[in-house]
Motif scaffolding. Sequence first.
Motif, PDB file in Angstrom:
ATOM      1  N   HIS A   1       0.755  -1.241   0.137  1.00  0.00           N
ATOM      2  CA  HIS A   1       0.195  -0.018  -0.219  1.00  0.00           C
ATOM      3  C   HIS A   1       1.031   1.318   0.031  1.00  0.00           C
ATOM      4  O   HIS A   1       1.944   1.328   0.849  1.00  0.00           O
ATOM      5  CB  HIS A   1      -0.946  -0.146   1.129  1.00  0.00           C
ATOM      6  CG  HIS A   1      -2.036   1.035   1.128  1.00  0.00           C
ATOM      7  ND1 HIS A   1      -1.680   2.426   1.092  1.00  0.00           N
ATOM      8  CD2 HIS A   1      -3.272   0.793   1.252  1.00  0.00           C
ATOM      9  CE1 HIS A   1      -2.962   2.982   1.147  1.00  0.00           C
ATOM     10  NE2 HIS A   1      -3.967   1.968   1.263  1.00  0.00           N
TER      11      HIS A   1
ATOM     12  N   TYR B   1      -4.084   7.361  -8.014  1.00  0.00           N
ATOM     13  CA  TYR B   1      -3.878   7.469  -6.800  1.00  0.00           C
ATOM     14  C   TYR B   1      -3.457   8.919  -6.261  1.00  0.00           C
ATOM     15  O   TYR B   1      -3.862   9.385  -5.152  1.00  0.00           O
ATOM     16  CB  TYR B   1      -2.697   6.669  -6.319  1.00  0.00           C
ATOM     17  CG  TYR B   1      -2.739   6.244  -4.882  1.00  0.00           C
ATOM     18  CD1 TYR B   1      -3.438   5.291  -4.300  1.00  0.00           C
ATOM     19  CD2 TYR B   1      -1.697   6.782  -4.052  1.00  0.00           C
ATOM     20  CE1 TYR B   1      -3.388   5.166  -2.624  1.00  0.00           C
ATOM     21  CE2 TYR B   1      -1.590   6.883  -2.621  1.00  0.00           C
ATOM     22  CZ  TYR B   1      -2.482   5.791  -2.176  1.00  0.00           C
ATOM     23  OH  TYR B   1      -2.480   5.632  -0.763  1.00  0.00           O
TER      24      TYR B   1
ATOM     25  N   ASP C   1      -7.522   3.654  -0.985  1.00  0.00           N
ATOM     26  CA  ASP C   1      -7.562   2.226  -0.802  1.00  0.00           C
ATOM     27  C   ASP C   1      -7.947   1.384  -1.887  1.00  0.00           C
ATOM     28  O   ASP C   1      -7.073   0.236  -1.940  1.00  0.00           O
ATOM     29  CB  ASP C   1      -8.393   1.845   0.513  1.00  0.00           C
ATOM     30  CG  ASP C   1      -7.684   2.667   1.938  1.00  0.00           C
ATOM     31  OD1 ASP C   1      -6.551   2.980   1.774  1.00  0.00           O
ATOM     32  OD2 ASP C   1      -8.581   2.557   3.104  1.00  0.00           O
TER      33      ASP C   1
ATOM     34  N   ALA D   1      -5.214   1.414  -4.216  1.00  0.00           N
ATOM     35  CA  ALA D   1      -4.072   0.796  -3.719  1.00  0.00           C
ATOM     36  C   ALA D   1      -4.450  -0.581  -3.758  1.00  0.00           C
ATOM     37  O   ALA D   1      -3.162  -1.219  -4.185  1.00  0.00           O
ATOM     38  CB  ALA D   1      -3.941   1.082  -2.199  1.00  0.00           C
TER      39      ALA D   1
END
Length: 470
Positions: A126, A381, A405, A408
């Motif tokens: 991540h 992102y 998230d 990710a």
Amino acid sequence: MEVLPGRPGNLTPEEEEKLRKFWEMFLHVCGVLSDEATEEADTPSENPGKIGVSGSEKPKKKRMSLFKKKKDKENTAPSKVPTMDSIKENDPEDKWGENKAYLETLATHAPEQIRATIWSMVKHDHPDALLLRFLRARKWDLQRALVMLMATMNWRCSEAHVDDEVMMNGEELASIDEKTADTKRKKLAEDFLAQLRMGKSYCYGTDNAGRPICIVRARLHKAGEQSEDALERFTVYLIETTRFMLSPPVDTACVLFDLTGFSLANMDYTPVKFMIKCFEANYPESLGVVLVHKAPWVFQGIWKIVRGWLDPVVASKVHFTNTLKDLEEFIATEKIPNDLEGRSGYAYQYVESVLGENAKMKDIETREKLLQERETLYEEYESKTIEWIGEADATKRAALHSERDTVAKKLRDQYWRLDPYLRSRSLYDRIGVIKPDGKLDYYPSKTAVAATNGNTAALAVGETSTDDVD
């Protein structure tokens, strides 16, 4: 298994605010976030969730190749770089020369190259997890964390050549180079493979906390037997390979130094210093516990010296064990290798690389398509992160965090399709510990291990699949 504090999904409001500011600093250095964007963020507007983004438009960036250096050294960091007035190049308290590396990085690397190299560090992690390692290592001091991140990036890119040499070339090229007439390449390959074949250090299983275990058999090391370059390459290769054996929420490893049969002939301070530097300066927050097993009396004086080199936090993670019962406090008996008196039935054996197992790395066209696909995810992102940084409303900010998230996870899944085009297969790929989709089997069956050492393994990973590219 619970998520430890200071990790994605378990941050205090103060820690999350630090993370947001750290991302802002990082995006400035990379040239993604402009001076105007920060001014917009500091000034209330009708749409506080958009910093430097017009409507749905994403920040435009030129894609940098991860496989070549930027030749134009005149292109330096953007004008808006966080104020670093207190940074001194020769600060006596700067243990690993991070300040100097930081200043050199800004002076010699274009923002695009900084961005590309740091994104290449993320791999299957991540993105927040990577940045949080540096924040935790520097006790949430934003300036020191950024200096450390940039110094690590410089080390990976300009010194160790982690991705473009160590991991790309790997074991198969070494097996080819050990037969070459080029004396220097031959020596490096022979020394690198010798350490793998003897099992000087190897990974096997997990400890009671679920951390992958790296066992270092000190008795197998003789000072001067392998070149310093080969020792360092082997160390980086094993640490980097172990990264792929970390599965959230586990993000640290257990290192077990087996000192059975250790004597002064096995002591070599140079590689020890290099290993310490790797963990303290370049792989922060990667050590969960260090076990020193069956240390003889002669090691007492050595430990006094080594302990003086260690950061107090790292030193606090070192535990001495002498018996199987001591080890069982950290590792279950049935998971301890036979040569450590355990009952796992495991004894290390190196499985040679298979000709053709890295054939995908020759498919440049597919690799470039996958890299471009990944670049799109990076931009997505970053765009979500810019919105998240500037969003004042807590509810909207939480929603943006969730969207980040989601991206990710896409990055993680996409990495494993890209991986065989970037990284040479390792022993742990061949024996089935690391699966092609990133899943892990810390205790693969002997049948599976035997099946990998043949043409089947080469065919399984060597040919481009239609599933690799969407």
